[in-house]
Design an enzyme around this catalytic site. Structure first.
Site, mmCIF file in Angstrom:
data_model
loop_
_atom_site.group_PDB
_atom_site.id
_atom_site.type_symbol
_atom_site.label_atom_id
_atom_site.label_comp_id
_atom_site.label_asym_id
_atom_site.label_seq_id
_atom_site.Cartn_x
_atom_site.Cartn_y
_atom_site.Cartn_z
ATOM 1 N N ASN A 101 0.967 -1.205 -0.115
ATOM 2 C CA ASN A 101 0.013 -0.041 -0.146
ATOM 3 C C ASN A 101 0.786 1.380 -0.020
ATOM 4 O OD1 ASN A 101 -2.348 -1.756 -0.121
ATOM 5 N ND2 ASN A 101 -2.604 -1.604 2.179
ATOM 6 N N HIS A 118 5.980 -0.435 -2.603
ATOM 7 C CA HIS A 118 5.467 0.190 -3.750
ATOM 8 C C HIS A 118 5.555 1.704 -3.658
ATOM 9 C CE1 HIS A 118 3.071 -3.749 -5.433
ATOM 10 N NE2 HIS A 118 4.388 -3.685 -5.422
ATOM 11 N N CYS A 129 14.571 14.820 -12.815
ATOM 12 C CA CYS A 129 16.028 14.779 -11.979
ATOM 13 C C CYS A 129 15.681 14.024 -10.531
ATOM 14 C CB CYS A 129 16.382 15.996 -11.718
ATOM 15 S SG CYS A 129 15.562 17.162 -10.580
ATOM 16 N N CYS A 157 14.845 21.547 -12.022
ATOM 17 C CA CYS A 157 15.128 21.457 -13.479
ATOM 18 C C CYS A 157 13.844 21.654 -14.348
ATOM 19 C CB CYS A 157 15.283 19.889 -13.794
ATOM 20 S SG CYS A 157 14.171 18.909 -13.717
ATOM 21 N N SER A 196 -4.731 -9.597 -3.806
ATOM 22 C CA SER A 196 -5.046 -10.342 -4.853
ATOM 23 C C SER A 196 -3.994 -11.177 -5.284
ATOM 24 C CB SER A 196 -5.703 -9.568 -6.009
ATOM 25 O OG SER A 196 -4.863 -8.630 -6.707
#
Ligand code: APR
Length: 260
Positions: A101, A118, A129, A157, A196
């Site tokens: 999560n 994740h 950058c 940038c 899942s």
């Protein structure tokens, strides 16, 4: 396996891994990825929004979608499953919490050193950058339905700011992955909650734990196929995790009362 057998194993365990997916946050009102849902999720395929190409192709669409999700998270509260996991960590010799999560509900429930495979909705950075970008916590002006929002631009940038999550096709953060894998291979009980189990490499963790002799239990209201060596407890994460905690260690509130 019954919940009382699992409770017994949890009492005896030296190292427990809890592995969570979107289902762990579902009862906090955060939509999962693959359930039938309302709103934006009905109209877009997350796999098509959660890629670098999608972002570069239509930054305002993707940023709006992520900001809609982030706002939902900011307004959500941890649920009983998050709280029970944090309680478990105080009662077993070692607990490693690995999550897919990108919300911070585990931390807000009191869990520490959460491994985020994740990434996080709360750590945006420049797409070009990589410079970190600080987002205001929330904005009342943000639309509920995730309509288009032009992303901020990097002060170094000028590139677009992107969410700090792992998109499809990207590598997992190396530290997170190696720590998660090491824990899975060393634990004696591995509890997988609300996932899942179809997104790799994260979905490999229960298999690794099984391969190294751990008891592997899946907690999910929807049954899915598992090998004959794995176990399944069917039901909502909040109910089952609170029940397991009470069965394994007694009601924490009652225990605290006795101590006082
Ligand atoms: N308690 C437990 N499980 C639940 C609950 C609940 N209250 N509600 C739903 N679930 C289950 C669903 O049955 C489903 O199996 O949670 C699971 C959620 O699955 P997904 O939506 O596929 O989420 P997840 O497995 O976390 O997805 C993995 O895919 O899109 C990527 O990066 C994204 O981290 C995500 C990854």
């Amino acid at each position: 396996m019954t919940s009382s057998t699992l409770a017994q194993q949890l009492r005896e365990a030296k190292h427990v891994v809890v592995f969570t997916g979107a289902g762990a946050s579902a009862e906090s009102g955060i939509p999962t990825f693959r359930d039938a849902l309302t709103g934006l999720w009905e109209h877009f395929d997350p796999a098509k929004l959660a890629t670098s190409d999608a972002y570069r192709g239509d930054p305002a669409l993707c940023w709006g979608w992520y900001e809609w999700r982030r706002q939902k998270v900011v307004r959500a509260q941890p649920n009983e499953a998050h709280r029970a996991i944090a309680e478990f960590a105080k009662r077993v010799p070692k607990l490693t919490l690995v999550t897919q999560n990108v919300d911070d509900l585990h931390e807000r429930a009191g869990s520490q050193d959460v491994i985020h495979l994740h990434g996080s909705l709360h750590s945006p950075r420049c797409i070009d950058c990589g410079q970190a970008y600080t987002l205001p916590l929330t904005s009342d002006a943000l639309p509920e339905d995730g309509s288009r929002i032009e992303p901020p631009q990097c002060s170094a940038c000028g590139g677009y700011v992107r969410p700090g999550v792992v998109w499809f096709g990207e590598m997992l953060p190396e530290d997170a992955w190696s720590s998660g894998l090491a824990a899975a291979e060393k634990c004696d009980v591995f509890i997988s909650i609300g996932t899942s189990g179809i997104v790799y490499p994260a979905a490999e963790l229960p298999l690794r734990a099984l391969g190294h002799g751990a008891t592997v239990v899946h907690i999910n209201p929807e049954r899915f196929n598992i090998s004959s060596r794995e176990h399944f407890l069917q039901g909502q994460a909040s109910v089952l995790m609170r029940g397991l905690l009470t069965e394994a260690f007694g009601d924490p509130l009652v225990t605290e009362c006795f101590v006082e």
